[in-house]
Design an enzyme around this catalytic site. Structure first.
Site, PDB file in Angstrom:
ATOM      1  CG  ASP A  64      -8.123  -1.838   2.269  1.00 36.44           C
ATOM      2  OD1 ASP A  64      -7.001  -2.173   2.667  1.00 36.44           O
ATOM      3  OD2 ASP A  64      -8.445  -1.831   1.076  1.00 36.44           O
ATOM      4  CD  GLU A  66      -1.779   0.477  -1.217  1.00 39.74           C
ATOM      5  OE1 GLU A  66      -1.982   0.962  -2.350  1.00 39.74           O
ATOM      6  OE2 GLU A  66      -1.966  -0.719  -0.952  1.00 39.74           O
TER       7      GLU A  66
END
Length: 329
Positions: free
Chosen positions: A42, A234
């Site tokens: 991420d 997401e």
């Protein structure tokens, strides 16, 4: 052989050497990597001066005691991990540090020159496995000092994760993030594959110039309402180019090869987003389960993580271009 026959033979030979205009064109995509081969999930990127900085979440495989990882690059291709530097060495009291699940940092340069870090962290609440926190630093390379108050922690909805800051052309700041309802669902690690299927919306919240103080209500941008989304959406990141707002996000479960980087577009930052399809997915130049992307505010530089096959996710970069409702890489 007559002179005319010789000329005809020469012309025919030249024609054979010319490229065919009907042959298919080969398009080389821009993604490259992995530039960091240890687990670097991420990523969030920011350029300060001539240097690029990348932040990543806590790894379960490498440098496991580091809450927020940190790397540098001067060319966006060669990245140097700073394994001794934890950008968030101290966690606020609402975080259950024993779970080693500090996720999805997002780095922002505030108007007053300071740097704001959003992060997702595990809580002590069974109904909200993760919530979103904020931390501040005077310098890009930290350390960052967290607020004792969470930014978003809807305990009755499964918590919240994946906050990402966005500064519009007029200076208005927003935060986009995901309601983590699938954390309460049935069906394995990512959940939400057993009825009743729950919504995992991506929301936007206007904030003041400090990036923390909320202004008005939240608005839902997209949710997992398409078969292609799988159990969730997401990892949002937003940019604005011309008359169009681009919302990048991931769908499906991050442990599977269905994980991807998709995008949606709108003429407004707070409503009207239409899903446009996948930008990066498994099989794109050999990628495996890419996701957790971040688009730089120059609307060109792009970073994401992709699976290595052993649970780790390495750092990849790309260059993107935008035109109307389309993004290419």
């Amino acid at each position: 052989m007559t002179p005319l026959s010789k000329i005809s033979l020469v012309l025919a030979s030249i024609a054979l050497l010319q490229p065919s205009f009907t042959a298919p064109l080969i398009y080389k995509r821009s993604e490259s990597g992995p530039h960091i081969t240890t687990d670097f999930p991420d990523p969030s990127i920011l350029r300060v001066g001539d240097t690029w900085y990348a932040f990543a979440g806590q790894s379960l495989y490498d440098y496991t005691s580091t809450h927020i990882q940190f790397a540098k690059s001067t060319d966006f291709e060669t990245w140097t991990l700073q394994p001794a530097n934890d950008m968030l060495p101290n966690l606020p009291s609402w975080v259950d540090a024993s779970k080693n699940h500090v996720w999805a940092p997002d780095i922002n340069h505030l108007d007053d020159g300071r740097f704001l870090l959003y992060f997702s962290a595990p809580t002590y609440y069974d109904s909200a496995p993760h919530c979103i926190g904020t931390a501040i630093s005077d310098t890009i390379d930290g350390p960052y000092f967290p607020s004792e108050e969470s930014f978003a922690c809807p305990a009755d909805q499964g918590g919240a994760i994946d906050a990402s800051g966005f500064r519009d052309a007029d200076g208005t700041r927003y935060v986009v993030y995901k309601i983590d309802a699938n954390s309460l669902g049935g069906g394995g690690l990512c959940g939400n594959t057993v009825e009743p299927i729950v919504s995992t919306p991506i929301l936007i919240q206007q904030v003041e110039s400090d990036g923390v103080t909320k202004v008005g209500d939240t608005f839902e941008l997209i949710t997992n309402d398409s078969p292609e989304d799988g159990p969730l959406v997401e990892g949002p990141s937003m940019i604005h180019s011309g008359d169009t707002y681009y919302l990048f996000y991931s769908s499906n479960c991050f442990t599977t090869t269905n994980y991807d980087v998709a995008y949606a577009t709108s003429s407004s930052p707070t409503s009207g987003f239409t899903k446009q399809g996948t930008l990066f997915g498994t099989g794109y130049d050999g990628l495996r389960g890419p996701g957790g992307a971040d688009a730089a505010f120059d609307n060109s530089h792009f970073a994401f993580a992709a699976q290595k096959g052993d649970g780790r996710r390495g750092l990849y970069t790309a260059r993107i271009t935008t035109s109307g409702d389309r993004v290419s890489a």
